[in-house]
Enzyme design. Structure first.
Site, PDB file in Angstrom:
ATOM      1  N   SER A  76       0.810  -1.221   0.000  1.00 42.48           N
ATOM      2  CA  SER A  76       0.000   0.000   0.000  1.00 42.48           C
ATOM      3  C   SER A  76       0.837   1.261   0.000  1.00 42.48           C
ATOM      4  O   SER A  76       0.413   2.300  -0.527  1.00 42.48           O
ATOM      5  CB  SER A  76      -0.940   0.002   1.209  1.00 42.48           C
ATOM      6  OG  SER A  76      -0.224  -0.162   2.416  1.00 42.48           O
ATOM      7  N   HIS A 106      -1.256   5.856   6.769  1.00 42.31           N
ATOM      8  CA  HIS A 106      -0.508   5.902   5.516  1.00 42.31           C
ATOM      9  C   HIS A 106      -0.171   7.358   5.204  1.00 42.31           C
ATOM     10  O   HIS A 106      -0.824   8.272   5.708  1.00 42.31           O
ATOM     11  CB  HIS A 106      -1.321   5.311   4.361  1.00 42.31           C
ATOM     12  CG  HIS A 106      -1.448   3.825   4.395  1.00 42.31           C
ATOM     13  ND1 HIS A 106      -2.377   3.178   5.176  1.00 42.31           N
ATOM     14  CD2 HIS A 106      -0.753   2.852   3.749  1.00 42.31           C
ATOM     15  CE1 HIS A 106      -2.268   1.874   5.009  1.00 42.31           C
ATOM     16  NE2 HIS A 106      -1.283   1.647   4.149  1.00 42.31           N
TER      17      HIS A 106
END
Length: 262
Positions: A38, A243
């Site tokens: 990711s 993230h």
């Protein structure tokens, strides 16, 4: 007569040189393949791009492509990918024509998504235990997995430059910090990130690859910063949590990749 011949020879040499310059082939464009999880795909920017792997135009591979218009670029990175997933589903994109490969992977092997869930919901003791368990896996099992993957990359692209990008520390130690784990849990999670980066850097070095450490770039920009955050806290959809934000990819990852790939 000899002077005329000499003058003619000079003229022919000059024309030949100019013709050679004019007819020289343009540089062969590079071929860049981005592998990984990711963090390679660009998750965290709230742009899902209707892509099952959650690849986004804010990812560092996409930003690299924009900055290098002559490069033929393909990202096969996918959220949730482990080293085994990269071997099984992504490595086929790498060929002998590839000139640059990047990869960020290992966090999902160590189960950091589950660790984050424990740390957010179950308190300090459970968080520290989960980080310790992940760190044990990182030190004992991850090196062999990375070695297998790196060997496959080198076999597929013998002449390519390979840049292995690491992970940032997610948190600052600033208190108070609403919506984040307590300070001791944040310290433990950052310790886990350090363990992952250090093992990955060592594996990259053994393979002859370049390790690109992003921790210094992200310092002061983690969750709980008093300045400008480059990392997403808990948000909806949850997959974007923990993230990098778009600024993290552009100002954290891209400069480090640019320097490492030079």
């Amino acid at each position: 007569m000899s002077l005329k011949l000499s003058a003619m020879a000079v003229a022919i040499a000059a024309v030949t040189a100019l013709t050679g310059i004019a007819c020289a082939s343009p540089p062969t464009p590079g071929v860049y393949i981005a592998l990984g999880d990711s963090y390679s795909a660009g998750v965290g920017t709230q742009e899902n791009n209707n892509d099952a792997c959650q690849r986004t135009p804010a990812s560092y591979p996409a930003l690299w492509e924009l900055a290098h218009s002559g490069t033929r670029s393909t990202s096969v990175a996918c959220t949730g990918a482990t080293t085994v997933d990269v071997l099984d589903n992504q490595i086929g994109a790498v060929t002998s024509a590839t000139t640059l490969v990047t990869v960020t992977v290992g966090g999902d092997d160590a189960g950091f998504s589950d660790v984050m869930t424990v740390c957010v919901l179950q308190g300090t003791a459970a968080c520290q235990a989960a980080v310790d368990q992940a760190s044990t896996f990182i030190s004992q099992s991850l090196p062999a997995r990375l070695a297998d993957l790196y060997s496959a990359i080198r076999e597929a692209a013998p002449e390519a430059k390979v840049v292995v990008l690491g992970y940032p520390r997610l948190f600052e130690s600033t208190d108070p910090c609403a919506g984040a784990p307590d300070r001791d849990s944040r310290v433990a999670l950052n310790r886990g990130a350090d363990a992952l980066d250090e093992v990955t850097a060592a594996a990259a070095a053994r393979a002859g690859f370049t390790f690109a450490d992003v921790r210094d770039e992200f310092a002061g920009h983690g969750i709980c910063t008093t300045g400008t955050p480059w990392i997403q806290g808990v948000v909806n959809p949850l997959s974007n949590s923990f993230h990098p934000l778009a600024a993290g990819y552009a100002q954290g990852y891209l400069p480090v990749l640019t320097a490492a790939a030079a």
